[in-house]
Enzyme design. Structure first.
Site, short mmCIF file in Angstrom:
data_model
loop_
_atom_site.label_atom_id
_atom_site.label_comp_id
_atom_site.label_asym_id
_atom_site.label_seq_id
_atom_site.Cartn_x
_atom_site.Cartn_y
_atom_site.Cartn_z
N SER A 171 62.13 -37.77 -20.20
CA SER A 171 63.22 -38.55 -19.61
C SER A 171 62.84 -39.02 -18.19
O SER A 171 61.87 -39.74 -18.02
CB SER A 171 64.51 -37.74 -19.66
OG SER A 171 65.61 -38.54 -19.35
N HIS A 378 69.15 -37.33 -27.22
CA HIS A 378 68.33 -37.21 -26.02
C HIS A 378 67.89 -35.77 -25.70
O HIS A 378 66.71 -35.52 -25.46
CB HIS A 378 69.10 -37.80 -24.83
CG HIS A 378 68.25 -38.04 -23.62
ND1 HIS A 378 67.21 -38.95 -23.62
CD2 HIS A 378 68.26 -37.50 -22.38
CE1 HIS A 378 66.63 -38.95 -22.44
NE2 HIS A 378 67.24 -38.09 -21.66
#
Ligand SMILES: *[C@@H]1O[C@H](CO)[C@@H](O)[C@H](O)[C@H]1NC(C)=O
Ligand SMILES: *[C@@H]1O[C@H](CO)[C@@H](O)[C@H](O)[C@H]1NC(C)=O
Ligand SMILES: *[C@@H]1O[C@H](CO)[C@@H](O)[C@H](O)[C@H]1NC(C)=O
Length: 409
Positions: A171, A378
């Site tokens: 990320s 995610h």
């Protein structure tokens, strides 16, 4: 003024949940928050020691004077640098435990593991000059990529005498990599292979339901926070830790609150998709603190639909960048070999935005896309039950293949 947590709404909801949980609970106390040896209460160094390794803590001073702590699980093999996501820390690579964590897996294969902690998180507070808060917190992820990463890589080389590293970023940890390799292209040569999990650069297609609202109001939010003297958010705090330890368990009915929190914040649709046995340990270690400016930069990226440098306002942009609009990061300068892992169910790193990145990046060695039917969100790239098979094992293969092909050359 040093704020423990301005995530006010979240705290209010959690306090409410806590009260509810305390009222409803008739079962015996199952939490281990009071046990000092429970993983819930251990920091990165203690977690590494507990699982049979002898960790080292290394302090790196950046060119601009920030004190960044990097943890190491030393070994004779090639160095691997792990870079965590936004508001997170080196914990993220340890909390899933020795059998599921990519860091431990690579360590047991003989690699030399280095776990970065971004400036400002709970392990990397401090500056050589002991700056006042307002000045200290005046950084975002651009400084982490431009200052922290090169300093850490140079440091690793100085200790190991190995000029190249493997890079694992998740990320925001991928954003830092893109910034370093585009703005300081001499560091491309220092990367053997980069594995970028849920890469974040452009945010034009984010599926987050209220990120747009925050972005559109970010100037107001920032001026309110600034006027209150709040320059950092999502600090690690004890209340949050206690509450998470109670609601983030798969074996209690209160898990609906944990489910709700992770669904609203990260798009996680089923709590069992996270590493079930370690849910309590994972949730009690995040967040770890971040500057508000880090978020502001992401909001700017979202609004401008460009992966660009921090917007200082037209006047200062002209002074600093010689243009009224901040320049884009020169992605085409990223010549390091890169491997991308993307999921069609990710709110933050979308297949569409990564396509923009792929079209500009010259040296993509491999690309893996998880389709919709996997429903891989995610957080799961690092904390997911399926991370081992879908992410870790393929990432290890990428690294071993590189190592083998270079040793027979
Ligand atoms: C470091 O590497 C260089 C070149 O590879 C070598 O000449 C030198 O002896 C090494 N130093 C140490 C301390 O291993
Ligand atoms: C979540 O996943 C588990 C295990 O796969 C399943 O039993 C459960 O029904 C799912 N829950 C929801 C709300 O979909
Ligand atoms: C999605 O990915 C899974 C696992 O790789 C695969 O079995 C499935 O056929 C794919 N579905 C589609 C619609 O492509």
């Amino acid at each position: 003024m040093n704020l423990q947590n301005v995530n006010f709404i979240q705290s209010v909801i959690l306090v409410f949940c806590f009260g509810y949980v305390q009222n409803k609970r008739k079962t015996k106390e199952i939490d281990t928050i009071t046990d000092p040896n429970s993983d819930i209460n251990l920091n990165s160094l203690q977690l590494i020691s507990k699982y049979g390794n002898v960790p080292q803590r290394h302090t790196v001073i950046t060119e601009d004077g920030y004190i960044v702590n990097v943890l190491r699980i030393p070994n004779k093999g090639p160095p691997v640098l792990f870079v965590h996501g936004i508001g997170d820390s080196s914990d993220s690579w340890l909390v899933t435990g020795p059998s599921s964590s990519l860091a431990y897996q690579l360590s047991s294969l003989g690699f030399d593991i280095w776990l970065y902690n971004s400036r400002g998180n709970k392990y990397s507070k401090g500056h050589v000059k002991n700056l006042p808060d307002k000045q200290y917190w005046d950084f975002g992820y651009e400084e982490m990529g431009y200052q922290d990463l090169p300093a850490v890589i140079d440091y690793i080389t100085s200790i190991t005498n190995k000029s190249k590293i493997y890079y694992i970023g998740y990320s925001q940890g991928t954003t830092l990599f893109l910034i370093m390799c585009s703005l300081r292209p001499e560091y491309n040569d220092r990367i053997r292979q980069a594995v970028l999990l849920a890469p974040v650069a452009w945010l034009s297609n984010t599926k987050h339901p209220y990120l747009g609202w925050f972005a559109n109001n970010h100037k107001l939010i920032k001026s309110v926070l600034d006027s209150l003297g709040f320059y950092n958010i999502f600090e690690n705090n004890f209340l949050q830790k206690i509450i998470h330890s109670k609601i983030c368990r798969n074996d209690v009915p209160e898990k609906v609150f944990c489910e709700l929190e992770y669904a609203l914040s990260y798009g996680l649709r089923n709590l069992t998709n996270l590493n079930t046995d370690r849910l309590q340990v994972i949730s009690t270690h995040i967040p770890a603190g971040v500057s508000t400016k880090t978020f502001i930069h992401f909001f700017q990226i979202y609004l401008s639909k460009r992966f660009q440098r921090y917007d200082l306002g037209a006047k200062r942009n002209n002074l600093v960048y010689s243009s009224a609009q901040p320049p884009e990061f020169p992605i085409s300068s990223i010549t390091a070999p890169v491997n991308l892992f993307v999921s069609d169910s990710d709110w933050f790193s979308t297949v569409e935005d990564v396509k923009t990145l792929r079209e500009l990046m010259p040296n993509i060695v491999s690309y893996v896309e998880f389709n919709k039917s996997l429903d891989f969100t995610h957080l799961e790239f690092v904390y997911g039950e399926r991370a081992k098979s879908l992410v870790n094992d393929p990432a290890i293969n990428i690294i071993l293949r590189d190592l083998y092909s270079n040793s027979i050359k």
